[in-house]
Design a protein around this motif. Sequence first.
Motif, PDB file in Angstrom:
ATOM      1  N   GLN A  19       0.821  -1.211   0.000  1.00  0.00           N
ATOM      2  CA  GLN A  19       0.000   0.000   0.000  1.00  0.00           C
ATOM      3  C   GLN A  19       0.857   1.264   0.000  1.00  0.00           C
ATOM      4  OE1 GLN A  19      -3.365  -0.395  -0.181  1.00  0.00           O
ATOM      5  NE2 GLN A  19      -3.494   1.789  -0.568  1.00  0.00           N
ATOM      6  N   HIS A  20       2.081   1.160   0.538  1.00  0.00           N
ATOM      7  CA  HIS A  20       2.968   2.318   0.668  1.00  0.00           C
ATOM      8  C   HIS A  20       4.267   2.093  -0.091  1.00  0.00           C
ATOM      9  CE1 HIS A  20       0.332   4.046   3.717  1.00  0.00           C
ATOM     10  NE2 HIS A  20       0.217   2.822   4.194  1.00  0.00           N
ATOM     11  N   ARG A  21       4.187   1.529  -1.261  1.00  0.00           N
ATOM     12  CA  ARG A  21       5.414   1.166  -1.975  1.00  0.00           C
ATOM     13  C   ARG A  21       6.201   2.362  -2.480  1.00  0.00           C
ATOM     14  NH1 ARG A  21       1.923  -1.023  -6.505  1.00  0.00           N
ATOM     15  NH2 ARG A  21       1.758  -2.842  -5.220  1.00  0.00           N
ATOM     16  N   GLU A  22       5.620   3.547  -2.413  1.00  0.00           N
ATOM     17  CA  GLU A  22       6.334   4.754  -2.871  1.00  0.00           C
ATOM     18  C   GLU A  22       7.372   5.236  -1.861  1.00  0.00           C
ATOM     19  OE1 GLU A  22       3.176   6.276  -0.171  1.00  0.00           O
ATOM     20  OE2 GLU A  22       3.206   4.714  -1.700  1.00  0.00           O
ATOM     21  N   ARG A  23       7.425   4.600  -0.673  1.00  0.00           N
ATOM     22  CA  ARG A  23       8.356   5.056   0.356  1.00  0.00           C
ATOM     23  C   ARG A  23       8.763   3.891   1.248  1.00  0.00           C
ATOM     24  NH1 ARG A  23       5.853   5.562   5.333  1.00  0.00           N
ATOM     25  NH2 ARG A  23       3.592   5.409   5.305  1.00  0.00           N
ATOM     26  N   LEU A  24       9.812   4.112   2.033  1.00  0.00           N
ATOM     27  CA  LEU A  24      10.197   3.155   3.054  1.00  0.00           C
ATOM     28  C   LEU A  24       9.224   3.277   4.223  1.00  0.00           C
ATOM     29  CD1 LEU A  24      14.066   3.679   3.204  1.00  0.00           C
ATOM     30  CD2 LEU A  24      12.871   1.677   2.323  1.00  0.00           C
ATOM     31  N   VAL A  25       8.853   2.162   4.809  1.00  0.00           N
ATOM     32  CA  VAL A  25       8.016   2.173   6.010  1.00  0.00           C
ATOM     33  C   VAL A  25       8.825   1.563   7.142  1.00  0.00           C
ATOM     34  CG1 VAL A  25       5.863   2.040   4.696  1.00  0.00           C
ATOM     35  CG2 VAL A  25       6.914  -0.057   5.519  1.00  0.00           C
ATOM     36  N   THR A  26       8.408   1.817   8.367  1.00  0.00           N
ATOM     37  CA  THR A  26       9.142   1.285   9.512  1.00  0.00           C
ATOM     38  C   THR A  26       8.313   0.223  10.229  1.00  0.00           C
ATOM     39  OG1 THR A  26       8.280   2.905  11.079  1.00  0.00           O
ATOM     40  CG2 THR A  26      10.296   3.504   9.869  1.00  0.00           C
ATOM     41  N   ILE A  27       9.003  -0.607  10.960  1.00  0.00           N
ATOM     42  CA  ILE A  27       8.333  -1.616  11.774  1.00  0.00           C
ATOM     43  C   ILE A  27       7.450  -0.941  12.809  1.00  0.00           C
ATOM     44  CG2 ILE A  27       8.721  -3.420  13.502  1.00  0.00           C
ATOM     45  CD1 ILE A  27      11.170  -4.270  11.819  1.00  0.00           C
ATOM     46  N   ALA A  28       7.950   0.136  13.405  1.00  0.00           N
ATOM     47  CA  ALA A  28       7.166   0.858  14.415  1.00  0.00           C
ATOM     48  C   ALA A  28       5.865   1.390  13.812  1.00  0.00           C
ATOM     49  CB  ALA A  28       7.982   2.003  15.000  1.00  0.00           C
ATOM     50  N   GLU A  29       5.931   1.882  12.607  1.00  0.00           N
ATOM     51  CA  GLU A  29       4.746   2.402  11.917  1.00  0.00           C
ATOM     52  C   GLU A  29       3.716   1.293  11.702  1.00  0.00           C
ATOM     53  OE1 GLU A  29       3.996   4.072   7.388  1.00  0.00           O
ATOM     54  OE2 GLU A  29       5.997   4.204   8.238  1.00  0.00           O
ATOM     55  N   ILE A  30       4.175   0.148  11.237  1.00  0.00           N
ATOM     56  CA  ILE A  30       3.263  -0.980  11.000  1.00  0.00           C
ATOM     57  C   ILE A  30       2.709  -1.485  12.324  1.00  0.00           C
ATOM     58  CG2 ILE A  30       3.048  -3.322  10.071  1.00  0.00           C
ATOM     59  CD1 ILE A  30       5.366  -2.602   8.139  1.00  0.00           C
ATOM     60  N   ALA A  31       3.570  -1.560  13.337  1.00  0.00           N
ATOM     61  CA  ALA A  31       3.136  -2.025  14.661  1.00  0.00           C
ATOM     62  C   ALA A  31       2.034  -1.131  15.204  1.00  0.00           C
ATOM     63  CB  ALA A  31       4.321  -2.058  15.619  1.00  0.00           C
ATOM     64  N   THR A  32       2.213   0.165  15.076  1.00  0.00           N
ATOM     65  CA  THR A  32       1.207   1.105  15.555  1.00  0.00           C
ATOM     66  C   THR A  32      -0.081   0.978  14.744  1.00  0.00           C
ATOM     67  OG1 THR A  32       2.892   2.646  16.309  1.00  0.00           O
ATOM     68  CG2 THR A  32       0.691   3.547  15.930  1.00  0.00           C
ATOM     69  N   PHE A  33       0.040   0.923  13.447  1.00  0.00           N
ATOM     70  CA  PHE A  33      -1.148   0.851  12.596  1.00  0.00           C
ATOM     71  C   PHE A  33      -1.976  -0.404  12.872  1.00  0.00           C
ATOM     72  CE2 PHE A  33      -3.545  -0.179   8.788  1.00  0.00           C
ATOM     73  CZ  PHE A  33      -4.197   1.024   8.555  1.00  0.00           C
ATOM     74  N   HIS A  34      -1.298  -1.556  12.981  1.00  0.00           N
ATOM     75  CA  HIS A  34      -2.004  -2.833  13.160  1.00  0.00           C
ATOM     76  C   HIS A  34      -2.116  -3.262  14.618  1.00  0.00           C
ATOM     77  CE1 HIS A  34      -2.801  -3.882   9.052  1.00  0.00           C
ATOM     78  NE2 HIS A  34      -1.552  -3.622   8.714  1.00  0.00           N
ATOM     79  N   ASN A  35      -1.548  -2.474  15.523  1.00  0.00           N
ATOM     80  CA  ASN A  35      -1.630  -2.806  16.942  1.00  0.00           C
ATOM     81  C   ASN A  35      -1.002  -4.175  17.238  1.00  0.00           C
ATOM     82  OD1 ASN A  35      -2.262  -2.183  19.593  1.00  0.00           O
ATOM     83  ND2 ASN A  35      -4.263  -3.159  19.485  1.00  0.00           N
ATOM     84  N   VAL A  36       0.218  -4.333  16.757  1.00  0.00           N
ATOM     85  CA  VAL A  36       0.956  -5.592  16.883  1.00  0.00           C
ATOM     86  C   VAL A  36       2.327  -5.283  17.498  1.00  0.00           C
ATOM     87  CG1 VAL A  36       1.980  -7.490  15.576  1.00  0.00           C
ATOM     88  CG2 VAL A  36      -0.213  -6.556  14.868  1.00  0.00           C
ATOM     89  N   SER A  37       2.842  -6.205  18.250  1.00  0.00           N
ATOM     90  CA  SER A  37       4.145  -6.067  18.891  1.00  0.00           C
ATOM     91  C   SER A  37       5.261  -5.856  17.869  1.00  0.00           C
ATOM     92  CB  SER A  37       4.432  -7.328  19.709  1.00  0.00           C
ATOM     93  OG  SER A  37       5.786  -7.435  20.016  1.00  0.00           O
ATOM     94  N   LYS A  38       6.146  -4.888  18.157  1.00  0.00           N
ATOM     95  CA  LYS A  38       7.288  -4.648  17.276  1.00  0.00           C
ATOM     96  C   LYS A  38       8.215  -5.859  17.235  1.00  0.00           C
ATOM     97  CE  LYS A  38       8.629  -0.709  19.048  1.00  0.00           C
ATOM     98  NZ  LYS A  38       9.357   0.549  19.298  1.00  0.00           N
ATOM     99  N   SER A  39       8.383  -6.549  18.358  1.00  0.00           N
ATOM    100  CA  SER A  39       9.305  -7.694  18.373  1.00  0.00           C
ATOM    101  C   SER A  39       8.806  -8.818  17.464  1.00  0.00           C
ATOM    102  CB  SER A  39       9.534  -8.198  19.797  1.00  0.00           C
ATOM    103  OG  SER A  39       8.335  -8.673  20.363  1.00  0.00           O
TER     104      SER A  39
END
Length: 164
Positions: A19-39
């Motif tokens: 969905q965001h292939r135009e840029r780099l995304v971070t694990i923290a960003e995905i974790a926050t968006f999906h409410n999932v543990s970063k580890s």
Amino acid sequence: MRLSDYTDYTLRVLMYCAQHRERLVTIAEIATFHNVSKSVLMKIVNALGQQGVLETVRGRGGGIRLGADAASVRIGDVVRAAETDFRLVECFDRDHNTCRIDRACALKRCLHQALNAYFAVLDAVTLADLEMPRTVAVTLPAPTSARATDGASLMSSRRNKKGP
């Protein structure tokens, strides 16, 4: 049959990156968006990076992005790589099968057919097929739980609370 949380999160990571292939995304960003543990996501991203499905960029300003064209990433392949066991019943495991009706069992054949049909459907779907329209993805509400911060802030907030 039920997919493990690991596989669910693996698919979510890939869908987010697509969905965001135009840029780099971070694990923290995905974790926050999906409410999932970063580890948990770090393990998933590492595995997807080793498979070549994700590209990881280290250092300041780093992140992750798809390492393959979304149209070439078959969901069946992702599920096979992420799941550890498709043993629907005991007799699917030759080494531990103690079923006395194994050789004549019609259920076993039926379940094999069902599993094959399941993967036939997943193999026909690519990551590109799962992309949401940009307007939908942008308007999704942000999660509110502290779980996405890997439990650290949750533990900190618990320590700082007064009372029982």
